[in-house]
Design a protein around this motif. Sequence first.
Motif, PDB file in Angstrom:
ATOM      1  N   ASP A 386       0.838  -1.199   0.000  1.00 41.86           N
ATOM      2  CA  ASP A 386       0.000   0.000   0.000  1.00 41.86           C
ATOM      3  C   ASP A 386       0.872   1.247   0.000  1.00 41.86           C
ATOM      4  O   ASP A 386       1.877   1.321   0.714  1.00 41.86           O
ATOM      5  N   ASN A 387       0.454   2.223  -0.782  1.00 42.04           N
ATOM      6  CA  ASN A 387       1.182   3.487  -0.873  1.00 42.04           C
ATOM      7  C   ASN A 387       0.262   4.522  -1.487  1.00 42.04           C
ATOM      8  O   ASN A 387      -0.762   4.176  -2.084  1.00 42.04           O
ATOM      9  N   PRO A 388       0.597   5.809  -1.396  1.00 39.08           N
ATOM     10  CA  PRO A 388      -0.326   6.842  -1.865  1.00 39.08           C
ATOM     11  C   PRO A 388      -0.368   7.046  -3.377  1.00 39.08           C
ATOM     12  O   PRO A 388      -1.302   7.683  -3.876  1.00 39.08           O
ATOM     13  N   PHE A 389       0.599   6.528  -4.146  1.00 41.09           N
ATOM     14  CA  PHE A 389       0.757   7.005  -5.516  1.00 41.09           C
ATOM     15  C   PHE A 389       0.713   5.938  -6.615  1.00 41.09           C
ATOM     16  O   PHE A 389       0.534   6.278  -7.777  1.00 41.09           O
ATOM     17  N   PHE A 390       0.876   4.662  -6.282  1.00 42.01           N
ATOM     18  CA  PHE A 390       0.921   3.629  -7.313  1.00 42.01           C
ATOM     19  C   PHE A 390      -0.012   2.476  -6.971  1.00 42.01           C
ATOM     20  O   PHE A 390      -0.124   2.070  -5.810  1.00 42.01           O
ATOM     21  N   LYS A 391      -0.649   1.925  -8.006  1.00 42.71           N
ATOM     22  CA  LYS A 391      -1.506   0.762  -7.827  1.00 42.71           C
ATOM     23  C   LYS A 391      -0.654  -0.498  -7.705  1.00 42.71           C
ATOM     24  O   LYS A 391       0.419  -0.601  -8.298  1.00 42.71           O
ATOM     25  N   GLY A 392      -1.163  -1.458  -6.951  1.00 43.52           N
ATOM     26  CA  GLY A 392      -0.471  -2.725  -6.811  1.00 43.52           C
ATOM     27  C   GLY A 392      -0.259  -3.403  -8.152  1.00 43.52           C
ATOM     28  O   GLY A 392      -1.124  -3.359  -9.033  1.00 43.52           O
ATOM     29  N   GLY A 393       0.902  -4.017  -8.331  1.00 42.71           N
ATOM     30  CA  GLY A 393       1.222  -4.694  -9.574  1.00 42.71           C
ATOM     31  C   GLY A 393       1.899  -3.824 -10.612  1.00 42.71           C
ATOM     32  O   GLY A 393       2.405  -4.336 -11.613  1.00 42.71           O
ATOM     33  N   THR A 394       1.911  -2.520 -10.386  1.00 46.83           N
ATOM     34  CA  THR A 394       2.561  -1.610 -11.334  1.00 46.83           C
ATOM     35  C   THR A 394       4.068  -1.862 -11.357  1.00 46.83           C
ATOM     36  O   THR A 394       4.697  -2.061 -10.319  1.00 46.83           O
ATOM     37  N   ILE A 395       4.641  -1.853 -12.556  1.00 52.21           N
ATOM     38  CA  ILE A 395       6.085  -1.949 -12.720  1.00 52.21           C
ATOM     39  C   ILE A 395       6.624  -0.541 -12.966  1.00 52.21           C
ATOM     40  O   ILE A 395       6.186   0.145 -13.891  1.00 52.21           O
ATOM     41  N   VAL A 396       7.541  -0.115 -12.129  1.00 48.31           N
ATOM     42  CA  VAL A 396       8.112   1.224 -12.230  1.00 48.31           C
ATOM     43  C   VAL A 396       9.591   1.111 -12.584  1.00 48.31           C
ATOM     44  O   VAL A 396      10.371   0.510 -11.838  1.00 48.31           O
ATOM     45  N   LYS A 397       9.958   1.681 -13.719  1.00 46.36           N
ATOM     46  CA  LYS A 397      11.354   1.718 -14.131  1.00 46.36           C
ATOM     47  C   LYS A 397      11.970   3.048 -13.725  1.00 46.36           C
ATOM     48  O   LYS A 397      11.333   4.100 -13.846  1.00 46.36           O
ATOM     49  N   GLY A 398      13.191   3.013 -13.255  1.00 43.79           N
ATOM     50  CA  GLY A 398      13.888   4.237 -12.887  1.00 43.79           C
ATOM     51  C   GLY A 398      15.373   3.970 -12.832  1.00 43.79           C
ATOM     52  O   GLY A 398      15.893   3.068 -13.492  1.00 43.79           O
ATOM     53  N   HIS A 399      16.071   4.758 -12.042  1.00 47.10           N
ATOM     54  CA  HIS A 399      17.513   4.574 -11.879  1.00 47.10           C
ATOM     55  C   HIS A 399      17.922   5.040 -10.495  1.00 47.10           C
ATOM     56  O   HIS A 399      17.219   5.820  -9.844  1.00 47.10           O
ATOM     57  N   GLU A 400      19.071   4.569 -10.045  1.00 50.07           N
ATOM     58  CA  GLU A 400      19.596   4.954  -8.737  1.00 50.07           C
ATOM     59  C   GLU A 400      21.100   5.175  -8.842  1.00 50.07           C
ATOM     60  O   GLU A 400      21.778   4.573  -9.668  1.00 50.07           O
ATOM     61  N   PHE A 401      21.593   6.093  -8.032  1.00 47.96           N
ATOM     62  CA  PHE A 401      23.034   6.357  -7.949  1.00 47.96           C
ATOM     63  C   PHE A 401      23.273   7.025  -6.606  1.00 47.96           C
ATOM     64  O   PHE A 401      23.071   8.217  -6.456  1.00 47.96           O
ATOM     65  N   HIS A 402      23.666   6.236  -5.622  1.00 48.43           N
ATOM     66  CA  HIS A 402      23.802   6.800  -4.279  1.00 48.43           C
ATOM     67  C   HIS A 402      24.939   6.137  -3.536  1.00 48.43           C
ATOM     68  O   HIS A 402      25.165   4.926  -3.649  1.00 48.43           O
ATOM     69  N   ASN A 403      25.645   6.949  -2.775  1.00 50.88           N
ATOM     70  CA  ASN A 403      26.703   6.459  -1.890  1.00 50.88           C
ATOM     71  C   ASN A 403      26.198   6.278  -0.460  1.00 50.88           C
ATOM     72  O   ASN A 403      26.981   5.997   0.436  1.00 50.88           O
ATOM     73  N   SER A 404      24.931   6.447  -0.252  1.00 49.01           N
ATOM     74  CA  SER A 404      24.355   6.324   1.088  1.00 49.01           C
ATOM     75  C   SER A 404      23.608   5.011   1.227  1.00 49.01           C
ATOM     76  O   SER A 404      23.215   4.387   0.237  1.00 49.01           O
TER      77      SER A 404
END
Length: 467
Positions: A386-404
Amino acid sequence: MRNELLQIPRVVVAAPHGRSGKTTVTLGLLAALKQKGYNVQPFKKGPDYIDPSWMTMITGNSCRNLDGFLMERELIRGSFARHAADCDIAVVEGAMGLFDGGDIDGSGSTGEIARAIQAPVMLVVDTTRMTRSVAPLVNGFVNFDPGVKIAGVVLNKVTRSRHETMLRQAVEKYCGIPVLGVIPKGKRFTIPDRHLGLIPAAEREELACAVDEIGTAALDCLDLELILSVAGSAPAINARDIPGLGESRAAGGGDRPVIGVFRDRAFTFYYPENLEALAAAGARLQFIDAVNGESLPDVDALYIGGGFPEVFAEQLEANSRLRRDVRDRAEDGLPVYAECGGLMYLARSIAWGERKFAMSGVLPLDVVMKDKPQGHGYEVVEVTGDNPFFKGGTIVKGHEFHNSRVENIDESSVRFAFRVTRGSGIDGKRDGVTRKNVLASYNHLHALGTPEWAAALVTRALEHKTK
């Protein structure tokens, strides 16, 4: 959408491999063209915020990202045509090696972008300890993919005149394409950087001096007339308007929810399309300075993008009233969407070296900076919680770059919205910490690749406004 033939002079700056000098050549070319009075539209291949910030500052036009992993080919062509239609020349900076992609077929590569927009390529070659061997190297790229046109070469890190002569003769005799520039070895063509790449252009005004120096150097090193000729040889492109970014759907200005956006020296990582998508979905954006802003204004939702909060942690900590406002408003149900640096700001603290800085405390977790990347590359998540912005089952593509990395998380009072199927996320398996109407993750998304995101954030903002 409509079909339309557009004649857009364009060129892709690519290389055989990373660290060849693509970025400095691109910035030099942009600065030189700008000094000559050309209206230049910059583009960056792949997910990136820092290089585009420099490209935007140099040209005065917002740099756009073209990404074969996050966007369908039609969106790439449409975005390119839409933003380059009125310019004198479009310049696309590639990433990694020209044909390096996500698989053996080169999916998502710079070459794929060049094919999609039918753009000639200028190949930047690091000529360190190389003379005649430049020819078979260049020929390999020229003949590898007939759908990608290598139109010229920029010779980088050339040591002296004899070295240049040998390189030029080899390219011109054996490759049949022109040398578009020669850059001498040295520090004349360099720009400041830090642990995740270049320093964002918005951070320090004095960095603009480096741009002027690069432009002046580029005028000496690059053959602008020949490069313009190469760019002008690109065929007319059959483009379509971008679907999904229409006019605002709000009935009137008074009904539009206000979405606050942290935008300052600490938080600079925003794709222009993300902000445009929120406005098109009906929001009015209000930018907030998290370093110097006295308090949180009356907003209906909050969007905190990425950046370098660790670099400005002391200043962010000192702004205790804003941190308290964000915590109190989130506790009261304010919708908050945060990415990477935004996640760090919502934590209880950021630790870097021997120092520890208090953050907003919206989420019961701490963030610790490490010497090496903890997540780097594309990230794919499946919405499972459960979350405020996406429906269950949705596939979200993105990227990450973090040293934390996240530590000391109190899992009894938060949920995870995402199951990571590619990438690292928060713990290698999960990402997207949620609490009340807050969702924070390491995943940076692009609105063109995830069109439902903007509409959902604006809907939550409108609901909060009505309540």
